[in-house]
Design an enzyme around this catalytic site. Structure first.
Site, mmCIF file in Angstrom:
data_model
loop_
_atom_site.group_PDB
_atom_site.id
_atom_site.type_symbol
_atom_site.label_atom_id
_atom_site.label_comp_id
_atom_site.label_asym_id
_atom_site.label_seq_id
_atom_site.Cartn_x
_atom_site.Cartn_y
_atom_site.Cartn_z
ATOM 1 N N HIS A 1 30.530 43.754 50.425
ATOM 2 C CA HIS A 1 31.687 43.898 51.313
ATOM 3 C C HIS A 1 31.936 45.362 51.670
ATOM 4 O O HIS A 1 31.533 46.271 50.941
ATOM 5 C CB HIS A 1 32.928 43.301 50.661
ATOM 6 N N GLU B 1 34.637 47.179 51.585
ATOM 7 C CA GLU B 1 35.418 47.943 50.612
ATOM 8 C C GLU B 1 34.541 48.384 49.445
ATOM 9 O O GLU B 1 34.621 49.533 49.002
ATOM 10 C CB GLU B 1 36.579 47.093 50.060
ATOM 11 N N CYS C 1 39.255 40.677 49.729
ATOM 12 C CA CYS C 1 39.136 39.517 48.851
ATOM 13 C C CYS C 1 39.482 39.938 47.426
ATOM 14 O O CYS C 1 39.656 41.126 47.137
ATOM 15 C CB CYS C 1 37.717 38.959 48.909
ATOM 16 N N CYS D 1 36.999 42.541 45.794
ATOM 17 C CA CYS D 1 37.219 43.912 46.258
ATOM 18 C C CYS D 1 38.553 44.444 45.744
ATOM 19 O O CYS D 1 38.664 45.627 45.417
ATOM 20 C CB CYS D 1 37.140 43.974 47.782
#
Length: 165
Positions: free
Chosen positions: A77, A79, A103, A106
């Site tokens: 992801h 992040e 999410c 993260c």
């Protein structure tokens, strides 16, 4: 906009997050993240994509089907990539600008690195437990979250008429 003649810091950093998201090859969900310190210096950037250096032809961008035949086990992801790509070790009091609310996975990483704030552009349409978990993680660790509402593109571009042919 904060003033009539320039972008606010929030608008500036979210704009960079948006442009960073365009590096993603995901055909459906492009996400960008920018980590900024308390001096307004960018210390990390990331976008969602397969593991760096991997032969991408071995993976798919499918969202449905058997789990191992989807993108989910293989994508890093935005992040997480921003956290992994930081130029400093200490991220305490930093903020992350991200185009999509994080999410829970993260959120755990953001909390573990002690970032102070998450500024996001949008949330996924459907409310899912993973986002409730993210909210709980942020609340339990004192991390502020807020959604940034950007002015229209037309309003922003109006400031740069000298640069538009």
């Amino acid at each position: 906009m904060a003033t009539s003649d320039h972008l606010s810091w929030d608008e500036y950093f979210m704009g960079i997050a948006i442009f960073t998201s365009l590096r993603s090859k995901d055909p459906k969900t492009k996400v960008g993240a920018i980590i900024v310190n308390d001096q307004n210096h960018i210390v990390g950037t990331g976008y969602n994509g397969f593991v760096a250096g991997a032969d991408e032809s071995k993976f798919t961008w499918n969202k449905t089907g058997a789990w191992l035949e989807t993108k989910y086990p293989y994508v890093v992801h935005a992040e997480a990539n921003a956290l992994l790509n930081t130029t400093v070790n200490d991220l305490q009091n930093c903020r992350v600008y991200v185009t999509l609310f994080p999410c829970n996975e993260c959120a755990k990483q953001i909390a573990q690195k002690k970032l102070a704030e998450v500024i996001y552009l949008r949330r996924k349409d459907k409310i899912e437990e993973i986002y409730t978990a993210s909210e709980r993680i942020f609340e339990a660790t004192g991390i502020k979250t807020r959604q940034l509402v950007l002015p229209s593109l037309e309003t922003i571009l109006h400031k740069f008429t000298d640069f538009i042919p």
